[in-house]
Design a protein around this motif. Structure first.
Motif, PDB file in Angstrom:
ATOM      1  N   ILE A 357       0.861  -1.189   0.000  1.00  0.00           N
ATOM      2  CA  ILE A 357       0.000   0.000   0.000  1.00  0.00           C
ATOM      3  C   ILE A 357       0.890   1.228   0.000  1.00  0.00           C
ATOM      4  O   ILE A 357       1.713   1.413   0.902  1.00  0.00           O
ATOM      5  CB  ILE A 357      -0.894   0.054   1.255  1.00  0.00           C
ATOM      6  N   THR A 358       0.757   2.074  -0.995  1.00  0.00           N
ATOM      7  CA  THR A 358       1.546   3.297  -0.997  1.00  0.00           C
ATOM      8  C   THR A 358       0.923   4.311  -0.042  1.00  0.00           C
ATOM      9  O   THR A 358      -0.238   4.183   0.370  1.00  0.00           O
ATOM     10  CB  THR A 358       1.621   3.925  -2.397  1.00  0.00           C
ATOM     11  N   THR A 359       1.687   5.330   0.273  1.00  0.00           N
ATOM     12  CA  THR A 359       1.181   6.356   1.184  1.00  0.00           C
ATOM     13  C   THR A 359       0.137   7.249   0.522  1.00  0.00           C
ATOM     14  O   THR A 359      -0.469   8.080   1.205  1.00  0.00           O
ATOM     15  CB  THR A 359       2.338   7.200   1.739  1.00  0.00           C
ATOM     16  N   MET A 360      -0.080   7.080  -0.772  1.00  0.00           N
ATOM     17  CA  MET A 360      -1.197   7.744  -1.431  1.00  0.00           C
ATOM     18  C   MET A 360      -2.478   6.929  -1.250  1.00  0.00           C
ATOM     19  O   MET A 360      -3.557   7.327  -1.661  1.00  0.00           O
ATOM     20  CB  MET A 360      -0.894   7.950  -2.924  1.00  0.00           C
ATOM     21  N   GLY A 361      -2.348   5.739  -0.624  1.00  0.00           N
ATOM     22  CA  GLY A 361      -3.501   4.882  -0.384  1.00  0.00           C
ATOM     23  C   GLY A 361      -3.775   3.895  -1.495  1.00  0.00           C
ATOM     24  O   GLY A 361      -4.782   3.180  -1.456  1.00  0.00           O
ATOM     25  N   ALA A 362      -2.870   3.813  -2.477  1.00  0.00           N
ATOM     26  CA  ALA A 362      -3.063   2.897  -3.603  1.00  0.00           C
ATOM     27  C   ALA A 362      -2.504   1.525  -3.274  1.00  0.00           C
ATOM     28  O   ALA A 362      -1.439   1.408  -2.660  1.00  0.00           O
ATOM     29  CB  ALA A 362      -2.366   3.451  -4.846  1.00  0.00           C
ATOM     30  N   VAL A 363      -3.204   0.486  -3.696  1.00  0.00           N
ATOM     31  CA  VAL A 363      -2.730  -0.886  -3.542  1.00  0.00           C
ATOM     32  C   VAL A 363      -2.074  -1.295  -4.856  1.00  0.00           C
ATOM     33  O   VAL A 363      -2.738  -1.427  -5.876  1.00  0.00           O
ATOM     34  CB  VAL A 363      -3.881  -1.837  -3.185  1.00  0.00           C
ATOM     35  N   SER A 364      -0.759  -1.488  -4.808  1.00  0.00           N
ATOM     36  CA  SER A 364      -0.031  -1.806  -6.045  1.00  0.00           C
ATOM     37  C   SER A 364       0.032  -3.297  -6.315  1.00  0.00           C
ATOM     38  O   SER A 364       0.336  -3.709  -7.427  1.00  0.00           O
ATOM     39  CB  SER A 364       1.388  -1.238  -5.972  1.00  0.00           C
ATOM     40  N   ASN A 365      -0.206  -4.110  -5.294  1.00  0.00           N
ATOM     41  CA  ASN A 365      -0.201  -5.568  -5.438  1.00  0.00           C
ATOM     42  C   ASN A 365      -1.288  -6.102  -4.513  1.00  0.00           C
ATOM     43  O   ASN A 365      -1.234  -5.875  -3.303  1.00  0.00           O
ATOM     44  CB  ASN A 365       1.176  -6.126  -5.050  1.00  0.00           C
ATOM     45  N   PRO A 366      -2.282  -6.819  -5.042  1.00  0.00           N
ATOM     46  CA  PRO A 366      -3.409  -7.240  -4.204  1.00  0.00           C
ATOM     47  C   PRO A 366      -3.061  -8.284  -3.153  1.00  0.00           C
ATOM     48  O   PRO A 366      -3.865  -8.534  -2.255  1.00  0.00           O
ATOM     49  CB  PRO A 366      -4.410  -7.800  -5.217  1.00  0.00           C
ATOM     50  N   GLY A 367      -1.865  -8.895  -3.249  1.00  0.00           N
ATOM     51  CA  GLY A 367      -1.461  -9.784  -2.168  1.00  0.00           C
ATOM     52  C   GLY A 367      -0.913 -11.104  -2.629  1.00  0.00           C
ATOM     53  O   GLY A 367      -1.454 -11.736  -3.536  1.00  0.00           O
ATOM     54  N   ASN A 368       0.177 -11.515  -2.000  1.00  0.00           N
ATOM     55  CA  ASN A 368       0.730 -12.839  -2.228  1.00  0.00           C
ATOM     56  C   ASN A 368       0.045 -13.843  -1.293  1.00  0.00           C
ATOM     57  O   ASN A 368      -0.498 -13.472  -0.252  1.00  0.00           O
ATOM     58  CB  ASN A 368       2.239 -12.838  -2.002  1.00  0.00           C
ATOM     59  N   THR A 369       0.113 -15.092  -1.635  1.00  0.00           N
ATOM     60  CA  THR A 369      -0.610 -16.123  -0.885  1.00  0.00           C
ATOM     61  C   THR A 369      -0.179 -16.157   0.576  1.00  0.00           C
ATOM     62  O   THR A 369      -1.012 -16.219   1.490  1.00  0.00           O
ATOM     63  CB  THR A 369      -0.383 -17.494  -1.531  1.00  0.00           C
ATOM     64  N   GLN A 370       1.105 -16.135   0.802  1.00  0.00           N
ATOM     65  CA  GLN A 370       1.648 -16.291   2.151  1.00  0.00           C
ATOM     66  C   GLN A 370       1.112 -15.256   3.122  1.00  0.00           C
ATOM     67  O   GLN A 370       0.851 -15.540   4.288  1.00  0.00           O
ATOM     68  CB  GLN A 370       3.185 -16.220   2.078  1.00  0.00           C
TER      69      GLN A 370
END
Length: 743
Positions: A357-370
């Protein structure tokens, strides 16, 4: 807290990091601000008020009128303080007979910074000087902002200019910076072409404040300051912060020092004869405070590292926050986890935890499994340390979704090994990885405890059955008997074969010969092309996670740990990222390995790993560990706190909290070399309690004394050398006689 708390350096081109919860300052230890960085190319240094940058940097020029010498000051000595930095210019001013010190800090909860300069004349008679204090603005957004439509304005515009204050605005956004000084004089110049000793990238403007003629007698001192304030909302806010800096900078510095003294004294470690460990432990707590980032309208949480990863991560925090709990900052752990949950609900909504999550509030990667599995396990850990039932209930529902996502969408074959990327993000290796499988099993175990506590018995029963199956499956399928190790991944031969050329190319790029032959041998052994089996592709450090989590069968754990004590896995500074490569070491790989050793009854081996890690302490930034050991990557990294505190507090001191039951179990497991030393851990915060724990040898004989100060009267259960004591006394002093101590 005096200046002597600082650590010194004479490596001027290394980076430093100063921070409040709003502001971050990063330059080189010579006092300069060169362009560097890859996320925002050449823009990761300077002065940041996340999610925007304010300045590329600031510089001071000193001119000796009578000697006709003009020098841009460059420090030759640097002191890292927990609350800021000192730059000493004893020899860096040529033949001008003055000494200079610059002290800078960012107030903890203000959107600004202060640099305090002191010039001391040591020349005979009168020294006549002119000074120029120059700053370069660069109002621009954080990385990944372009992708969400926030584009930097074409230029920075001066909107207010007086003798000693200049306000600048980004041409396209309500982003502001106000710069000023109390340097004597009236002359000021602004403009895009105004530069100091370094040319910096960006669409900024230069601001230079010039003094009149300054006359200093021998031993006379001149003091002046640079004030920088900003806002990502309004000029009015920027001006208000600026005025507060000018009127209250001394009080703000004292407040900051007082805060860092509180941080120092919380979970304070004192091991006799372990000066380096005690010092590193103290600085790791201070480093952690540097990495707290607050952004109005978005949230507050622990960032991954500075200056390269100054935003929030799911993966990093599921490790780092374990350390945050151990040092007693429960509020930071809650704030960070709530931010991760909020952004995961917004971006995914299906139980998946976001990666970045960037400090602009954007999610650049929805998430790895782990990280989804690791988050679920951590929710229960947070509850055990805080007893916060409201927080548990809030996160539990998303944990239920998270388990469904892991075991349905990410596990189509139903073997309880979710697919996808894990901690180690190597392109193409998005398979059933060991860390994802292990943390999923741990998450299922946590779900049993959460469900039972919340009265959801059907869920508890379901998760218990799944957890048992997952643990058995890991020990059966991931275990490689011939190697005495757990595998990196589970896959079929037909899944591996298309990846061989790519994996070989990665190995050859790192100078590894014979890797194709190594893979082909494993492929030959896999007779059934469709059957899943374990693959030791790289011998990545995460194969230690079954032991870290105590999911490994005891016999397998002992064998794997013994195997991993070789130089295939361990180098000068700790545990390699991959045994095949024998390259790259991080505090997290070493830390998890140390936890695994301690969790399985090997404190001596755990301490040996920590000692290797300590070899990288202060290599780049005094008082800090670099992201990559010993000396590259981020100069400060959050998960180092996990690596130091979890082995020491959770395992050496043996602290296991149950804050909801007002109970703490203490089962010390000290390294052999500490058995005859005084060991103390004071002001350990668990829920509303604050404990002081000390373990010391008896004056006569080989016995030990355990002392616990327990002012809240919680239930304390102590186990030591086969003996057990349970008490709610506010002061416990328990002697274990020499005859009871086992070898």
């Amino acid at each position: 807290m005096q200046g002597t708390s600082g650590l010194n350096s004479r490596h001027p081109f290394n980076l430093y990091y100063n921070a409040g919860e709003y502001m971050k300052i990063c330059g080189t230890q010579d006092g300069y601000f060169p362009d560097f960085g890859h996320h925002v190319a050449n823009e990761m240094g300077g002065v940041w008020l996340h999610p925007i940058k304010l300045l590329d940097g600031f510089w001071l020029r000193i001119t000796d009128i009578d000697r006709n010498i003009s020098v841009w000051s460059r420090s030759d000595s640097f002191t890292s303080e927990p609350w800021g930095s000192r730059f000493q210019y004893d020899h860096g001013l040529g033949h001008i007979p003055v000494r200079l010190e610059r002290v800078q800090f960012a107030p903890e909860l203000e959107k600004g910074m202060v640099a305090d300069y002191q010039l001391l004349s040591y020349g005979k008679g009168t020294t006549r000087l002119k000074l120029e204090l120059l700053a370069r603005t660069d109002l621009r957004p954080v990385w990944f902002s372009d992708e969400i439509g926030i584009i930097d304005g074409e230029q920075d515009e001066v909107i207010l200019s007086s003798e000693r204050t200049v306000a600048v605005k980004d041409s396209a956004h309500d982003w502001y910076v106000q710069i000023g000084t109390d340097l004597p004089g009236t002359e000021v110049e602004t403009g895009a072409s105004v530069y100091g000793p370094e040319f910096t990238a960006g669409n900024g403007t230069g601001v230079v404040f010039r003094s009149g003629v300054i006359e200093l007698q021998e031993k006379e001192t001149l003091q002046f300051r640079l004030f920088v304030a900003g806002s990502y909302e309004s000029q009015e806010e920027s001006a208000a912060v600026y005025n507060k800096l000018v009127s209250s900078h001394e009080e703000l510095l004292q407040e900051k020092k007082a805060l860092y003294e509180v941080v120092e004294n919380r979970a304070k470690l004192e091991i006799a004869g372990e000066d380096l460990l005690n010092e590193a432990f103290k600085w790791a707590k201070w480093n952690n405070q540097w990495l707290v980032q607050k952004v109005d309208g978005i949230g507050r949480g622990l960032t991954a590292g500075g200056p390269t990863y100054p935003w929030w991560f799911g993966c990093d925090n599921t490790y780092s926050l374990q350390g945050v709990l151990a040092i007693g900052d429960a509020q930071l752990a809650k704030d960070t986890l709530n931010l991760l949950l909020q952004k995961s609900e917004e971006a995914n909504g299906n139980g998946r935890i976001v990666h970045e999550i960037t400090t602009m509030g954007a999610v650049s990667n929805p998430g790895n499994t782990q990280e989804t599995a690791h988050y679920i396990a951590f929710v229960w850990e947070l509850f055990r340390w805080t007893g916060d039932e409201e927080l548990l209930q809030r996160h539990y529902r998303y944990c239920v979704k998270g388990i469904d996502w892991l075991l349905q969408e990410m596990d189509p074959d139903g073997d309880l090994f979710p697919s996808g990327y894990g901690i180690i993000e190597i392109a193409g290796l998005n398979m059933e990885l060991i860390d994802s499988a292990v943390y999923t099993a741990q998450a299922l175990q946590a779900m049993v405890d959460m469900s039972r506590y919340l009265g959801e018995e059907e869920n508890a029963k379901k998760y218990n059955e799944l957890a048992d199956r997952a643990v058995r499956a890991i020990n059966e399928v991931y275990w490689c008997e011939s190697e005495g190790l757990y595998a990196d991944a589970v896959a079929s031969r037909s899944d591996i074969e298309p990846k061989v050329d790519y994996m070989v190319s990665l190995a050859e790029r790192e100078g590894i010969q014979g890797y194709r032959k190594y893979l082909e041998k494993m492929l030959t052994e896999a007779k059934d092309a469709k059957a899943d089996r374990g693959w030791l592709l790289n011998k990545n450090w995460v194969i230690v996670t079954p032991m870290e989590t105590r999911i490994a069968d005891p016999e397998k754990a002992e064998r794997a740990l013994e195997t991993m004590r070789s130089d295939i896995f361990i180098g000068e500074y700790g545990t390699y990222l991959a045994g095949i490569y024998k390259q790259g070491t991080m505090t997290i790989s070493t830390g998890v390995h140390a936890v695994a050793e301690a969790a399985n009854g090997h404190p001596d081996e755990a301490l040996a790993l920590l000692r290797r890690m300590l070899g990288s302490f202060s290599k780049v930034l005094p008082g800090s560990f670099s992201e990559m050991s010993p000396d590259y990557g981020c100069v400060v990294q959050a998960w180092t706190l996990y690596a130091l505190t979890v082995p020491v507090i959770r395992h050496f001191f043996g602290v296991t909290p149950s804050a909801h039951a007002k109970t703490v179990h203490i089962k010390p497991q000290l390294p052999t070399s500490w058995s005859d030393r005084e060991c103390s851990l004071s002001s350990l915060k668990i829920g509303e309690a604050a404990l002081d724990i000390s373990i010391a040898p008896q004056q006569a004989g080989a016995g030990r004394i355990v002392t616990v100060r327990n002012p809240q009267g919680w239930n304390i259960v102590i186990e030591l050398d086969g003996q057990r004591l349970e008490s709610t006394d506010t002061f416990i002093n328990w002697a274990v006689e020499a005859a009871e101590v086992q070898a």
